[in-house]
Every structure is written in structure tokens, then in C-alpha cells.
Design a protein around this motif. Structure first.
Motif, PDB file in Angstrom:
ATOM      1  N   ASN A 106      30.423  49.810  39.142  1.00 14.31           N
ATOM      2  CA  ASN A 106      29.032  49.477  39.101  1.00 14.31           C
ATOM      3  C   ASN A 106      28.694  48.696  37.826  1.00 14.31           C
ATOM      4  OD1 ASN A 106      29.227  52.196  40.749  1.00 14.31           O
ATOM      5  ND2 ASN A 106      27.480  50.718  41.807  1.00 14.31           N
ATOM      6  N   TYR A 107      27.532  47.941  37.971  1.00 13.90           N
ATOM      7  CA  TYR A 107      27.362  47.231  36.596  1.00 13.90           C
ATOM      8  C   TYR A 107      25.726  47.372  36.407  1.00 13.90           C
ATOM      9  CZ  TYR A 107      25.533  43.370  39.641  1.00 13.90           C
ATOM     10  OH  TYR A 107      24.804  42.698  40.439  1.00 13.90           O
ATOM     11  N   SER A 108      25.530  47.119  35.355  1.00 16.02           N
ATOM     12  CA  SER A 108      24.043  46.775  34.924  1.00 16.02           C
ATOM     13  C   SER A 108      24.081  45.562  33.751  1.00 16.02           C
ATOM     14  CB  SER A 108      23.582  47.968  33.958  1.00 16.02           C
ATOM     15  OG  SER A 108      24.232  48.232  32.724  1.00 16.02           O
ATOM     16  N   TYR A 109      23.073  44.731  34.338  1.00 14.12           N
ATOM     17  CA  TYR A 109      22.910  43.275  33.655  1.00 14.12           C
ATOM     18  C   TYR A 109      21.510  42.846  33.968  1.00 14.12           C
ATOM     19  CZ  TYR A 109      23.612  38.783  31.807  1.00 14.12           C
ATOM     20  OH  TYR A 109      23.484  37.572  31.182  1.00 14.12           O
ATOM     21  N   SER A 110      20.896  42.281  33.158  1.00 13.86           N
ATOM     22  CA  SER A 110      19.266  41.979  33.391  1.00 13.86           C
ATOM     23  C   SER A 110      19.305  40.633  34.374  1.00 13.86           C
ATOM     24  CB  SER A 110      18.588  42.119  32.415  1.00 13.86           C
ATOM     25  OG  SER A 110      18.955  41.097  31.275  1.00 13.86           O
ATOM     26  N   GLY A 111      20.298  39.937  33.957  1.00 15.00           N
ATOM     27  CA  GLY A 111      20.434  38.524  34.319  1.00 15.00           C
ATOM     28  C   GLY A 111      21.110  38.279  35.577  1.00 15.00           C
ATOM     29  N   SER A 112      21.682  37.257  35.981  1.00 15.65           N
ATOM     30  CA  SER A 112      22.545  36.849  37.027  1.00 15.65           C
ATOM     31  C   SER A 112      24.271  36.910  36.591  1.00 15.65           C
ATOM     32  CB  SER A 112      22.340  35.414  37.682  1.00 15.65           C
ATOM     33  OG  SER A 112      23.178  35.342  38.891  1.00 15.65           O
ATOM     34  N   PRO A 113      24.705  37.972  36.911  1.00 10.83           N
ATOM     35  CA  PRO A 113      26.226  38.025  36.359  1.00 10.83           C
ATOM     36  C   PRO A 113      27.207  37.494  37.199  1.00 10.83           C
ATOM     37  CG  PRO A 113      25.701  40.006  37.733  1.00 10.83           C
ATOM     38  CD  PRO A 113      24.467  38.920  37.912  1.00 10.83           C
ATOM     39  N   GLU A 114      28.332  37.218  36.439  1.00 11.38           N
ATOM     40  CA  GLU A 114      29.678  36.765  37.010  1.00 11.38           C
ATOM     41  C   GLU A 114      30.617  38.178  37.013  1.00 11.38           C
ATOM     42  OE1 GLU A 114      30.412  32.500  35.460  1.00 11.38           O
ATOM     43  OE2 GLU A 114      31.733  33.164  36.958  1.00 11.38           O
ATOM     44  N   LEU A 115      31.071  38.560  38.397  1.00 14.17           N
ATOM     45  CA  LEU A 115      31.777  39.750  38.455  1.00 14.17           C
ATOM     46  C   LEU A 115      33.450  39.126  38.766  1.00 14.17           C
ATOM     47  CD1 LEU A 115      30.810  42.450  37.874  1.00 14.17           C
ATOM     48  CD2 LEU A 115      29.017  40.793  38.569  1.00 14.17           C
ATOM     49  N   PHE A 116      34.402  39.993  37.891  1.00 16.31           N
ATOM     50  CA  PHE A 116      35.806  39.648  38.155  1.00 16.31           C
ATOM     51  C   PHE A 116      36.432  41.008  38.578  1.00 16.31           C
ATOM     52  CE2 PHE A 116      35.248  35.429  36.341  1.00 16.31           C
ATOM     53  CZ  PHE A 116      34.136  35.493  35.736  1.00 16.31           C
ATOM     54  N   TRP A 117      37.676  41.041  38.921  1.00 16.43           N
ATOM     55  CA  TRP A 117      38.594  41.997  38.898  1.00 16.43           C
ATOM     56  C   TRP A 117      39.773  41.482  38.412  1.00 16.43           C
ATOM     57  CZ3 TRP A 117      38.282  47.173  39.779  1.00 16.43           C
ATOM     58  CH2 TRP A 117      37.115  47.537  40.597  1.00 16.43           C
ATOM     59  N   TYR A 118      40.381  42.323  36.969  1.00 23.47           N
ATOM     60  CA  TYR A 118      41.661  42.057  36.678  1.00 23.47           C
ATOM     61  C   TYR A 118      42.342  43.317  36.880  1.00 23.47           C
ATOM     62  CZ  TYR A 118      40.081  38.422  33.643  1.00 23.47           C
ATOM     63  OH  TYR A 118      39.532  37.107  33.262  1.00 23.47           O
TER      64      TYR A 118
END
Lengths: 109, 113
Positions: A24-36
Motif C-alpha cells: 500500500n502506498y500514500s502519495y498525493s500525485g501520480s506515482p510510479e510503482l515497482f517491485w524489487y
């Protein structure tokens, strides 16, 4: 501020069972998400990113902006999937990648 | 062999001593990063550099210092001011500041005795 939460520190499944690692994430803009992923005695490496919408080693992840989640899924886990998995977020300005706490996945025979 | 090289892999230090961890890359990447990895806390950003002769503090910069005099090198100094320096340190690089694809080194484990 940007934040990534992985609620499960440890996850154990049997070979052939489905697996889901939560992010789960919190960010006010448009994020890029990754899995490492970090396999035993190997370097941390990129597994997949949401903009690619691809399946890597049978894993997929869908960005759900409504639930602010980016869960990693695989329908049939394999023993070689055992590793530490990190979810990460990059904001629209780039450069700073924020990582979650990580989930240690163990796939039992 | 291309990639990120960190040295040393293991380092022991007495309290009150500064220590410098080396990070070299031959990928021609502009951006470089230092993360600290602690069990249960994930990776936390210490410092990052988007270009030569420029660097910014990350989330836990206190007690650390860096330099970026050459594109391929980004050494991290753990000073005596760092209250809890025993940790695993990871260096990474990326093509530019606007990508989330980082390439990591093998890490350096620092133990303060």
C-alpha cells in the motif's frame, strides 16, 4: 510525503499455491510503482514496474489507485520464488525511490 | 564485467572512527544513491547524486557524508556522529534521475565494535 507499506514481514506458502504480497502506498500525485526482489546471496534487482504491465517470472501487479495498492501476485508459487520482496514508489519528479519494509517470502516444498 | 562495485564487503570499526565505503560504477549512469538496509525497516535513502559535483540529502543523512567528484564514483563516509552505524549499506545507480530502475551493488556490511 511519499510512503510505502508492506504489512507482512514474513509470508509462507506451499509450492503450487497462489501467493499475494501486499503493498500500500500514500502519495498525493501520480506515482510510479515497482517491485524489487533479492534472492539469497544475490543483488537486489528490479522485478517489474506498473507502467510496463508485464508478467515477469509469472508475477503480475496491478496498480489500484482507488485503494492505493500495488499487490504482487502469482497463481502458482515455486520454490525458487523464495526471496525478499520490496515494493517501491517514485514520485512524478523522479529521482527518489521510496521502499517499503520488505516481505520475506518462503515457498515450502 | 559491468555494474556496481562496492568495497569492502565487510568492515569493522571502533567507536569514534570514521570509515569510508567505496562505490564505483561503469554503467555510465548519471545518478547514484546510498541506501541503508536494516531488518524490518526496508531500505532508507541516505544520500543521492543526480550529476557530478552535486548531491542531496536523503531521509537519514545525519552522521553521513558523500562526494561526487567523478561520474563513476560515489563514496560514503560514515562519521563518528552516526549514532547507530552498524548496518548493511547498498549503493545503486540509475541512468538518470527520472527512472525508478536502480542497479544495485552487492553491499557493504559495517560493524561497529
Amino acid at each position: 510525503a511519499q510512503r510505502v507499506t508492506q504489512p507482512e514481514k514474513l509470508l509462507s506458502v506451499f509450492k503450487g499455491a497462489p501467493v499475494e504480497l501486499k503493498c500500500n502506498y500514500s502519495y498525493s500525485g501520480s506515482p510510479e510503482l515497482f517491485w524489487y526482489v533479492q534472492y539469497s546471496r544475490q543483488r537486489l534487482q528490479l522485478l517489474l514496474r506498473h507502467i510496463s504491465r508485464e508478467s515477469i517470472k509469472g508475477f503480475t501487479a496491478d496498480l489500484n489507485k482507488g485503494e492505493t495498492s500495488f499487490h504482487l501476485k502469482k497463481p502458482f508459487a515455486q520454490e525458487e520464488d523464495s526471496a525478499m520482496y520490496y515494493c517501491a514508489l517514485s514520485g512524478t519528479s523522479g529521482s527518489r525511490l521510496t521502499f517499503g519494509e520488505g516481505t520475506q517470502l518462503t515457498v515450502n516444498p | 564485467d559491468g555494474g556496481i562495485t562496492q568495497s569492502p564487503k565487510y568492515l569493522f570499526r571502533k567507536e569514534g572512527q570514521n570509515v569510508t565505503l567505496s562505490c564505483e560504477q561503469n554503467l555510465n549512469h548519471d545518478a547514484m544513491y546510498w541506501y541503508r538496509q536494516d531488518p524490518g525497516q526496508g531500505l532508507r535513502l541516505i544520500y543521492y547524486s543526480q550529476i557530478v559535483n552535486d548531491f542531496q540529502k536523503g531521509d537519514i543523512a545525519e552522521g553521513y557524508s558523500v562526494s561526487r567528484e567523478k561520474k563513476e564514483s560515489f563514496p560514503l563516509t560514515v562519521t563518528s556522529a552516526q549514532k547507530n552505524p552498524t548496518a548493511f549499506y547498498l549503493c545503486a545507480s540509475s541512468v538518470s534521475r527520472n527512472t525508478g530502475e536502480l542497479f544495485f551493488g552487492e553491499g557493504s556490511r559495517l560493524t561497529v565494535l
